[in-house]
Design an enzyme around this catalytic site. Sequence first.
Site, PDB file in Angstrom:
ATOM      1  N   GLY A  55       0.643  -4.951   0.873  1.00 58.74           N
ATOM      2  CA  GLY A  55      -0.540  -5.009   0.014  1.00 58.74           C
ATOM      3  C   GLY A  55      -0.256  -5.696  -1.319  1.00 58.74           C
TER       4      GLY A  55
ATOM      5  CB  ALA B 106      -0.882  -0.021   1.237  1.00 60.17           C
TER       6      ALA B 106
END
Length: 257
Positions: A108, A65
């Site tokens: 992520g 992320a």
Amino acid sequence: MPETILVTRPAPGVGLITLNRPKALNALNQQVLAEVTEAAAELDRDREIGAIVLTGSAKAFAAGADIKEMQPQSFSDVYAADWFAGWDALTRVRTPLIAAVAGYALGGGCELAMMCDVLLAADTAKFGQPEITLGVIPGMGGSQRLTRAVGKAKAMDLCLTGRMMDVEEAERAGLVSRIVPAGSLLDEALATAEKIAGMSTPAAMMAKEAVNRAFETGLTEGILFERRVFHGTFATADQKEGMAAFTEKRKPTFTNC
Ligand code: CAA
């Protein structure tokens, strides 16, 4: 037009989504989330598409992320916006998804790869959940999907130390479907996608749904679900064709009906 991804149809029945933020090692910001989930949903709605490949660059599938986007957020910001819940849309895609991973698949990025159904990894791939090094924990399903994929012992090791795992270790642990030389990763992923797209689309979707049930239910419920879906395949023309072709010693021609 999407700005953080490229979407193409490189072969019959195959959609390809390429993460394209090379300067940020394909860090997954809110724009990437919106564009990937929208592109995948659109390909999923297309009855001509039988498999979707999701890939990144040679250096990074995705390095996680976007830390710079997350840095200023408060608890109430991320809670109110339910950060990362939007990625659940990808798990509602019913067309088989193939992750083609080279380089870093961290945080992520690893979680995104694990949302896919088949995970092809280049010999350069590196996996990890380094969130702990940032003072947070995985937020896109890593603590759950990684544990189901590789078991508690290795998931704890990765989530608590933040260390990276090379591709051999990832394959041994059961995270990776197959290791492929980096130079042929995309060709191999597209060939796999074409192969899947050449199957009966309803049968492929049902197989995906049945395997995924193993993650959601107990064994008895899962086996009952599988059996009922198996029964359902006998309502398709593709079952008639597939079995007739076998007995007549020829290749089947599936019509996806
Ligand atoms: N978010 C934002 N930017 C990132 C990023 C990320 N996750 N990962 C890399 N970048 C950026 C870097 O800041 C750098 O940008 P600048 O050139 O503007 O400085 C650029 O990408 C290149 O990165 P590096 O210079 O760091 O490249 P490197 O080859 O030296 O190192 C790396 C590569 C080891 C992957 C390193 O970039 C790294 O550790 N990245 C962060 C990995 C990480 O912690 N991921 C987890 C994020 S949290 C998360 O994902 C939460 C969740 O569960 C959803």
